[in-house]
Write a protein that holds these residues in place. Structure first.
Motif, PDB file in Angstrom:
ATOM      1  N   GLY A  20       4.345  -0.151 -10.848  1.00 60.76           N
ATOM      2  CA  GLY A  20       3.237   0.169  -9.957  1.00 60.76           C
ATOM      3  C   GLY A  20       2.706  -1.041  -9.218  1.00 60.76           C
ATOM      4  N   GLU A  34       6.202   3.335  -8.946  1.00 63.45           N
ATOM      5  CA  GLU A  34       5.846   3.989 -10.205  1.00 63.45           C
ATOM      6  C   GLU A  34       4.342   4.298 -10.211  1.00 63.45           C
ATOM      7  OE1 GLU A  34       5.555   5.783 -13.697  1.00 63.45           O
ATOM      8  OE2 GLU A  34       7.511   5.206 -12.855  1.00 63.45           O
ATOM      9  N   LEU A  35       3.991   5.547 -10.543  1.00 65.96           N
ATOM     10  CA  LEU A  35       2.593   5.982 -10.509  1.00 65.96           C
ATOM     11  C   LEU A  35       1.923   5.954 -11.874  1.00 65.96           C
ATOM     12  CD1 LEU A  35       3.026   9.088  -8.184  1.00 65.96           C
ATOM     13  CD2 LEU A  35       2.369   6.763  -7.535  1.00 65.96           C
ATOM     14  N   GLY A  72       0.867   7.899 -15.489  1.00 66.23           N
ATOM     15  CA  GLY A  72       0.549   9.257 -15.906  1.00 66.23           C
ATOM     16  C   GLY A  72      -0.808   9.310 -16.570  1.00 66.23           C
ATOM     17  N   PRO A  77      -1.336  10.683 -10.448  1.00 64.36           N
ATOM     18  CA  PRO A  77      -2.033   9.768  -9.543  1.00 64.36           C
ATOM     19  C   PRO A  77      -3.340  10.355  -9.031  1.00 64.36           C
ATOM     20  CG  PRO A  77      -0.280  10.881  -8.369  1.00 64.36           C
ATOM     21  CD  PRO A  77      -0.131  11.277  -9.802  1.00 64.36           C
ATOM     22  N   ILE A 113      -2.133   9.497  -4.030  1.00 67.50           N
ATOM     23  CA  ILE A 113      -0.933  10.242  -3.653  1.00 67.50           C
ATOM     24  C   ILE A 113      -1.013  10.704  -2.202  1.00 67.50           C
ATOM     25  CG2 ILE A 113      -1.714  12.531  -4.366  1.00 67.50           C
ATOM     26  CD1 ILE A 113       1.788  10.925  -4.878  1.00 67.50           C
ATOM     27  N   VAL A 166       8.455   7.971  -4.902  1.00 67.48           N
ATOM     28  CA  VAL A 166       7.666   7.591  -6.073  1.00 67.48           C
ATOM     29  C   VAL A 166       8.381   8.044  -7.343  1.00 67.48           C
ATOM     30  CG1 VAL A 166       5.478   7.726  -4.813  1.00 67.48           C
ATOM     31  CG2 VAL A 166       6.306   9.738  -6.062  1.00 67.48           C
ATOM     32  N   THR A 167       8.003   7.441  -8.461  1.00 64.91           N
ATOM     33  CA  THR A 167       8.392   7.890  -9.793  1.00 64.91           C
ATOM     34  C   THR A 167       7.113   7.978 -10.623  1.00 64.91           C
ATOM     35  OG1 THR A 167       8.773   5.623 -10.563  1.00 64.91           O
ATOM     36  CG2 THR A 167      10.662   6.808  -9.632  1.00 64.91           C
ATOM     37  N   SER A 168       7.183   8.668 -11.754  1.00 66.76           N
ATOM     38  CA  SER A 168       5.960   8.813 -12.556  1.00 66.76           C
ATOM     39  C   SER A 168       6.323   8.972 -14.024  1.00 66.76           C
ATOM     40  CB  SER A 168       5.147  10.020 -12.082  1.00 66.76           C
ATOM     41  OG  SER A 168       5.872  11.227 -12.298  1.00 66.76           O
ATOM     42  N   GLY A 169       5.297   8.820 -14.870  1.00 64.77           N
ATOM     43  CA  GLY A 169       5.448   9.092 -16.293  1.00 64.77           C
ATOM     44  C   GLY A 169       5.976   7.965 -17.142  1.00 64.77           C
ATOM     45  N   GLU A 171      -2.758   4.909 -15.367  1.00 65.48           N
ATOM     46  CA  GLU A 171      -2.641   4.716 -13.923  1.00 65.48           C
ATOM     47  C   GLU A 171      -1.950   3.379 -13.660  1.00 65.48           C
ATOM     48  OE1 GLU A 171      -5.599   5.121 -10.137  1.00 65.48           O
ATOM     49  OE2 GLU A 171      -6.181   3.652 -11.667  1.00 65.48           O
ATOM     50  N   THR A 220      -0.528   2.731 -10.269  1.00 65.08           N
ATOM     51  CA  THR A 220      -0.714   2.433  -8.850  1.00 65.08           C
ATOM     52  C   THR A 220      -2.103   2.891  -8.442  1.00 65.08           C
ATOM     53  OG1 THR A 220       1.641   2.581  -8.299  1.00 65.08           O
ATOM     54  CG2 THR A 220       0.075   2.919  -6.507  1.00 65.08           C
TER      55      THR A 220
END
Length: 398
Positions: free
Chosen positions: A11, A153-154, A156, A169, A174, A182-185, A190, A192
């Motif tokens: 992030g 990367e965001l 979770g 996010p 977002i 983007v990617t997440s998790g 948080e 980003t």
């Protein structure tokens, strides 16, 4: 060509960005002296070496009293006035205002109100103003020719802010990252922040996980958390060689967005294409096709960068009859280009020249100039093109 590359595997936040910029080589004295030109009350800046998961880097932190950090709920006009009345350079002022405008517009869309009605809470505090203006100062200091970034990367989980507990996010974050990969998790936190999202959305030219430049410096900005993934932002400063003989043509990432249409009045295509180009499309074209049951139709294709993808889709939804779109990332290869001006008996015409491996391999006149001259002088476009093809002496403009 000097390239700045954001590697956002963990992030990005405003303080991580400034830490990475300093670790990359931005002069701390320059940054601190320039930040004093904004009159925003008392604060202290702490710059120190730190590490996360064995990766050493620079930690940037703005220290304020609890009262100073919570009493200001500035709106865009307040922040704009602070920046405009400062002694910062015009370039830094402009970029700082564009960053705050991006955040303000995102907040306005999320809350269903106008920009003037938005009150910046966290982003209006002293530390966030330092982060935003500091980002503009560092980018101006480095003067990269091109800014690139990886997917973002965001994180979770949830985040606590002035509006309560929100999902990650955060809605404004977002909103600013629409059209950006983007990617997440990766972790339940948080990763980003709105400030980090704004920096990427406003300053990055294209997003790619492929690095095709020569890294020369690497900087690490240390975040506040100790997570399984190192909470650091990695920045690369490198060179992309384009002009040396033997090099191939330059490549950049882009998106191809398409739809098939068989039920729209053909007279409407011109307006749709104009709208797409006005929104920033690199190219728009129509291809005749046959659909099921042998129905004649067209494929409407758009090439754009990642930041414009959502804008292209919006035009297609509102201004065409299509019910579906398809899109895919593509690699766009372009010749190095130069422009020159050719004087003709009818007036000046701009010529576009293409170079490959250090040698000019093709040239062509700008059609719009030929069309304008033909109309002004009452001759055919073909006559203008033939005159240019015969070799009219001209002068280069570089």
């Amino acid at each position: 060509m000097k390239v700045l590359y954001y590697d956002c595997f963990s992030g990005i936040s405003g303080d991580m960005n400034l830490g990475a910029m300093l670790d990359l080589g931005v002069d701390p004295s320059y940054l601190l002296d320039e930040l004093k030109k904004i009159r925003i009350g008392s604060y202290e800046i702490q710059i120190q070496q730190d590490q996360r998961r064995g990766i050493a880097g620079t930690r940037f932190e703005v220290l304020t009293s609890r009262e100073d950090s919570s009493r200001h709920e500035r709106n865009y006009r307040d922040i704009s006035r602070l920046i405009q009345e400062s002694d910062l350079s015009e370039e830094v002022k402009d970029l700082s205002l564009r960053l705050f405008l991006k955040i303000g517009e995102a907040e306005a869309r999320v809350h269903g109100c106008t920009l003037e009605e938005i009150h910046f809470h966290e982003v209006g505090a002293v530390d966030s103003i330092i982060d935003v203006v500091g980002a503009a100062l560092c980018l101006d200091y480095l003067k990269a020719d091109r800014v690139l970034s990886s997917a973002v990367e965001l994180g979770g989980g949830v985040v606590r802010c002035a509006h309560g507990i929100l999902p990650v996010p955060a809605p404004a974050t977002i909103e600013m990252l629409k059209g950006i990969p983007v990617t997440s998790g990766a972790v339940p936190f948080e990763m980003t922040t709105p400030t980090g999202a704004a920096i990427l959305a406003v300053t990055v030219h294209s997003f790619t996980d492929r690095m095709n430049f020569t890294p020369q410096k690497i900087g690490y900005g240390i975040g506040t958390r100790d997570t399984e993934i190192p909470n650091v932002l990695r920045l690369y400063l490198g060179e992309l060689e384009e002009d040396e003989p033997g090099d191939d043509a330059a490549q950049e990432d882009a998106w191809l967005v398409e739809c098939n249409i068989d039920d729209m009045n053909p007279e409407l295509y011109e307006e749709v294409m104009d709208a797409l180009l006005e929104k920033g499309a690199r190219d728009v074209y129509l291809t005749p096709i046959l659909m099921k049951k042998s129905r004649p139709a067209v494929t409407l294709s758009i090439i754009c960068d990642s930041r414009r993808k959502k804008d292209m889709e919006e035009v297609l939804w509102y201004q065409t009859t299509t019910f579906g779109l398809r899109s895919c990332p593509i690699a766009k290869t372009m010749l190095k280009r130069e422009l020159s001006e050719v004087e003709t008996p009818y007036g000046p015409v701009t010529m576009k020249h293409g170079f490959f491996r250090g040698r000019k391999i093709k040239s062509k006149p700008e059609y719009a100039d030929c069309k304008r001259i033909a109309r002004e002088k009452g001759v055919s476009i073909r006559e203008v093109l033939e005159m240019l093809a015969s070799g009219v002496p001209g002068k280069g403009t570089g």
